[in-house]
Enzyme design. Sequence first.
Site, short mmCIF file in Angstrom:
data_model
loop_
_atom_site.label_atom_id
_atom_site.label_comp_id
_atom_site.label_asym_id
_atom_site.label_seq_id
_atom_site.Cartn_x
_atom_site.Cartn_y
_atom_site.Cartn_z
N ASP A 160 0.83 -1.20 0.00
CA ASP A 160 0.00 0.00 0.00
C ASP A 160 0.87 1.26 0.00
O ASP A 160 0.52 2.28 -0.61
CB ASP A 160 -0.95 -0.01 1.20
CG ASP A 160 -0.24 -0.34 2.50
OD1 ASP A 160 1.00 -0.47 2.48
OD2 ASP A 160 -0.93 -0.49 3.52
N ARG A 192 7.25 -1.49 8.10
CA ARG A 192 6.73 -0.35 7.35
C ARG A 192 7.79 0.75 7.23
O ARG A 192 7.93 1.37 6.17
CB ARG A 192 5.48 0.20 8.02
CG ARG A 192 4.22 -0.61 7.78
CD ARG A 192 3.01 0.05 8.40
NE ARG A 192 1.78 -0.61 8.01
CZ ARG A 192 1.07 -0.34 6.92
NH1 ARG A 192 1.52 0.57 6.08
NH2 ARG A 192 -0.05 -0.98 6.65
#
Length: 727
Positions: A644, A683
């Site tokens: 994403d 992340r």
Amino acid sequence: MQTRKKYIFLTFLASWLLLFFFGGDQLRRFALFAGRKAEARRSWPRWTDRSLLKSFADLEELQRDGDPSPLSPRERRAARLSVSGGGGCRMETCFDFSRCERHGFKVFTYPQERGQRVSESYGKILRSIERSRYHTPNPEEACLFVLGIDTLDRDRLSGHFVRDVDEKIHGFPLWNGGRNHLIFNLYSGTWPSYGGELGFDSGQAMLAKASFDSRSFRPGFDVSLPLFPKEHPQRGGDSGGLRRDAVIPGKKYLLVFKGKRYLTGIGSGTRNALRHIHNGKDIISLTTCKHGKDWQKHKDTRCDKDNVDYERFDYQELLHNSTFCIVPRGRRLGSFRFLEALQAACIPVLLSDGWELPFAEAIDWSRAAVVGSERLLLQIPSAVRCIHPERVLAFQQQTQFLWDAYFSSVDKIVHTTLEIIKDRLAPHRSRSRFLWNTLPGGLLLLPDFSTHLGDFPFYYLQHGYSPSGKFTALIRAVSQAGSLSQPMLRLIQAVSASQYCAQIVVLWSCERPPPPSAKWPQSSVPLTIIQGRRKLSERFFPFEAIQTDAVLSLDEDTSLSTSEVDFAFLVWRSFPERIVGFPAQSHFWDPERGRWGYTSRWTNELSMVLPAAAFYHRYYHSLFTEYLPAGLRELVDGLAACEDILMNALVAAVTKLPPIKVTQRKQHKEPVARQADRRWSQRQDCLDQLAEWFGYMPLVSSQLRLDPVLFKDQVSVLRKKYPSLEK
């Protein structure tokens, strides 16, 4: 005896009379020819507007500083043949298209021989090819070949000059006379002529060459490159001096130049004459002859004064505070100054007769540069003063677009070269000049996706197109239970109730097979199940089942109402090139750790809208799968929740714009919550690695959120279109 002399005299007199009447005019022309030729030489130049132009140069100086006499046709022909053995090559005659039919456009780089060193610039070129999506390690799959031998600098006096290239390349079994080969070159020829010769027989190979002379350039076969320094960044690159769509104030100077002046040899004529346009006010033209080892041996009476004036001004200050920058030829036709002017939003004024401009096959330089003539130098100031301010601004904005799209890094220069060659293989699917010269640029447009402008998300406003009025919902199911969960059932019902929903596609990425069709809920729109391969990046695969322009990407545990879906879709139709959705995240730079940070705190700033609940154009599926190299997608598959971030980075890199967050209900749950520290650390690792791959951080921050009209206003609920969003 007297009679005989008389006849001889009369015969001689008659002969002179006949010669005078029938050939006297030719004699007079012959007698006066040398004088008239000298007179014509003394009266050069003859300006058409002589009464308006003041003469700043004396006659002897113009004759002394002129460039060497032009080459004869035989010499020019010999020079062309020395540049390339295939002087008449075209794609149809010197390129084997059959090598590209089976595996498509693949590029193979020769392995470097042991002990063979390459320059820093050529190493960057090879790495750019190896990082591209076209690279293949298998020569049997290759459509195009690039040598491992450094051919950038073919000046025999240079320390990077590689000897015995002919002997080396003809020993390669894949050489095949140069067919389907691409040779990169930045410097050709040597002192004193600096011609275009490479010093070896390139055969039928294509040349990607800087300072290309239009007389030796083979249109549709060769590629003209910009001259870039060894410090040019591998990827990313510095931004330009003008922000997108910005209106800059008037600059201090109209026209500037600061650079070397050659006292003798090729290129000296143009640079010697530059001093004549200097007025010390809005036109600054400074030269110095203080360069080279033996400059004092050749210095003239102007050198000392020129050197003093030269030091009074800073080059970067002139570059960024001038509207136009003169880019004259150097010893060769190209110059580093060309890219420097583009980056600084200083409109290049080119004085290099015969230069084939970089990527002119694709780029329309009439929108970003002023092409002048070396012989009409004195007319340049009046010519640039006549350009309307609106056109000047358009020129400046175009310089920034071209710099960012094609020239800011070695990667972009090399990839532009490869894309131009690829377009030649299939002209019916090639990019038009409009696409090359309009945002976001040719590198980010895939002709295999479509050749119709209305199929891309970037040209709706310019051409009056509109995205389709329906969307496809793409739900990713990853539940290990292998059954339909209650949140997923409610999500399907809410989405299918939208008046804008065309179909629902479920990407089943579970270990167990999907439930039978009888187990799925009834909906008013078609429901399609696609068996996934359990890869994180496959949610952005360009599935054939998706036929609408808009894609609503959803996670199976996302909670949305029909009103939220309808409102977000209407917002997206106004911004079809951006990601529009609900769950927002942000990135930041952590100076203490020296790395990028990631946060999901609810703040006024955002830089990512996660595809757990977001609209975007289906073209980004093709970009994600086909534009990004396979290695980057493998990186994403190895890190949790990195796909994403990559999608947001890709869209931001294309549009240079942030995503848009829309209104959501208070009870809306974040589909991606902060979980274990390891997942959160991944992340952050993802952000760091993506910034390294792009060469910069492409994400753009924003503080914008779009709400419906009268949202939260103290008015009657009957006046509100989406009252349920306030619950």
